[in-house]
Enzyme design. Sequence first.
Site, PDB file in Angstrom:
ATOM      1  N   ARG A 176       0.868  -1.186   0.000  1.00 33.62           N
ATOM      2  CA  ARG A 176       0.000   0.000   0.000  1.00 33.62           C
ATOM      3  C   ARG A 176       0.899   1.229   0.000  1.00 33.62           C
ATOM      4  O   ARG A 176       2.015   1.199   0.562  1.00 33.62           O
ATOM      5  CB  ARG A 176      -0.876   0.033   1.254  1.00 33.62           C
ATOM      6  CG  ARG A 176      -2.074  -0.899   1.197  1.00 33.62           C
ATOM      7  CD  ARG A 176      -3.151  -0.366   0.265  1.00 33.62           C
ATOM      8  NE  ARG A 176      -4.385  -1.111   0.337  1.00 33.62           N
ATOM      9  CZ  ARG A 176      -4.772  -2.070  -0.520  1.00 33.62           C
ATOM     10  NH1 ARG A 176      -3.987  -2.403  -1.530  1.00 33.62           N
ATOM     11  NH2 ARG A 176      -5.938  -2.675  -0.385  1.00 33.62           N
TER      12      ARG A 176
ATOM     13  N   HIS B  21      -1.510   0.597  -9.920  1.00 35.57           N
ATOM     14  CA  HIS B  21      -2.177  -0.324  -8.976  1.00 35.57           C
ATOM     15  C   HIS B  21      -2.818  -1.508  -9.717  1.00 35.57           C
ATOM     16  O   HIS B  21      -4.011  -1.771  -9.584  1.00 35.57           O
ATOM     17  CB  HIS B  21      -3.231   0.436  -8.146  1.00 35.57           C
ATOM     18  CG  HIS B  21      -3.578  -0.281  -6.862  1.00 35.57           C
ATOM     19  ND1 HIS B  21      -3.830   0.364  -5.672  1.00 35.57           N
ATOM     20  CD2 HIS B  21      -3.722  -1.590  -6.564  1.00 35.57           C
ATOM     21  CE1 HIS B  21      -4.111  -0.513  -4.724  1.00 35.57           C
ATOM     22  NE2 HIS B  21      -4.049  -1.716  -5.249  1.00 35.57           N
TER      23      HIS B  21
HETATM   24  C1  GLV Z   1      -5.888  -4.609  -4.044  1.00 35.57           C
HETATM   25  O1  GLV Z   1      -5.184  -3.704  -3.788  1.00 35.57           O
HETATM   26  C2  GLV Z   1      -6.641  -5.369  -3.072  1.00 35.57           C
HETATM   27  O2  GLV Z   1      -6.680  -4.955  -1.890  1.00 35.57           O
HETATM   28  O3  GLV Z   1      -7.212  -6.392  -3.441  1.00 35.57           O
END
Ligand code: GLV
Length: 318
Positions: A233, A281
Amino acid sequence: MAAAEPIYGVLLSDSMDLKSYYSLDFGDAAPDVRLLKPEEVTNPDLIRFAVCWLPGPAAFSPYLNIEMAMSVGAGVDDLLKHPGLGKDVAICRVRDPNQAHLMAGYAVHEVVHVERGFAQMQQNQARAEWAPPAIRPPRDLKVAVLGHGSMGACVVQALAASGFSVSVACRRDPSDPVEGVQYFTGNDSVLLSVAGQDVVINVLPLTTETEDVLNTDLFSKMARGGWLIQIGRGEHLVEDDLVAALDSGQLAGATLDVFRTEPLPSDHPFWTDPRLRITPHIASDTTPHIVAEQALQSARELHAGKPLSLAVSRGQGY
Ligand code: GLV
């Protein structure tokens, strides 16, 4: 005989249409579970659970009887810290083996890309230049993996299968250790696992303990000229510390898939830094049909008063 009352849930996201993306309209296939968009809810008091991705700050306030909130992703950090969710609300996550494999593929791709000099070869191709880079045995590359949940374990297996020398920071001794992999547990496991390593891959969950874990202290323990692969994260990384490590040469570069602010603002200096490889992401995602199956499963467990098999531990934060 009258059909039993269904259980009602609500879909909460500031950024996605969860119902259509994850096919969460069960219809006649599951008449016992009704999942509604907020605008479809006529009696908020009937809502007993929520299926969420980045719910807004006031998202939960109309629903006073929520007993369970489920993330459509693996991470639950946005739910654990949400001010609108009482401590007695159970938090569930999706557990998707496909997502772990996606994560492993991304990690191995980045390690191989950097180690084998693919960026240089692409530039060489543009000049029609045949210049094979030096090749070293994979076992000579030392890779640390931070985190050993379902994602971390899959990343470790994939790296070990590719022949790299792998160390891992984990919370407890693994039940199924991979031969040749060095596991570190306990309070110092993160710093011990990265000592002298060429590459660090972060797949830790975000908790108060792991926030800012990718910092100057950690980078200074790695081998000089190392590489960071950040797929946890954004809040794990102290951005200024990364830039300082790149400027000093302690790190040669980094692959970043997650950021403190997403989308990464277009004027953020990371975009134009040639030492960084940036992806939006996408290291992994949950599979829509598995999200739908597991949301149904959790709703049914709640309805039947059974233990929630996808619940996370609030104490551990994952
Ligand atoms: C992606 O970041 C998730 O939390 O699945």
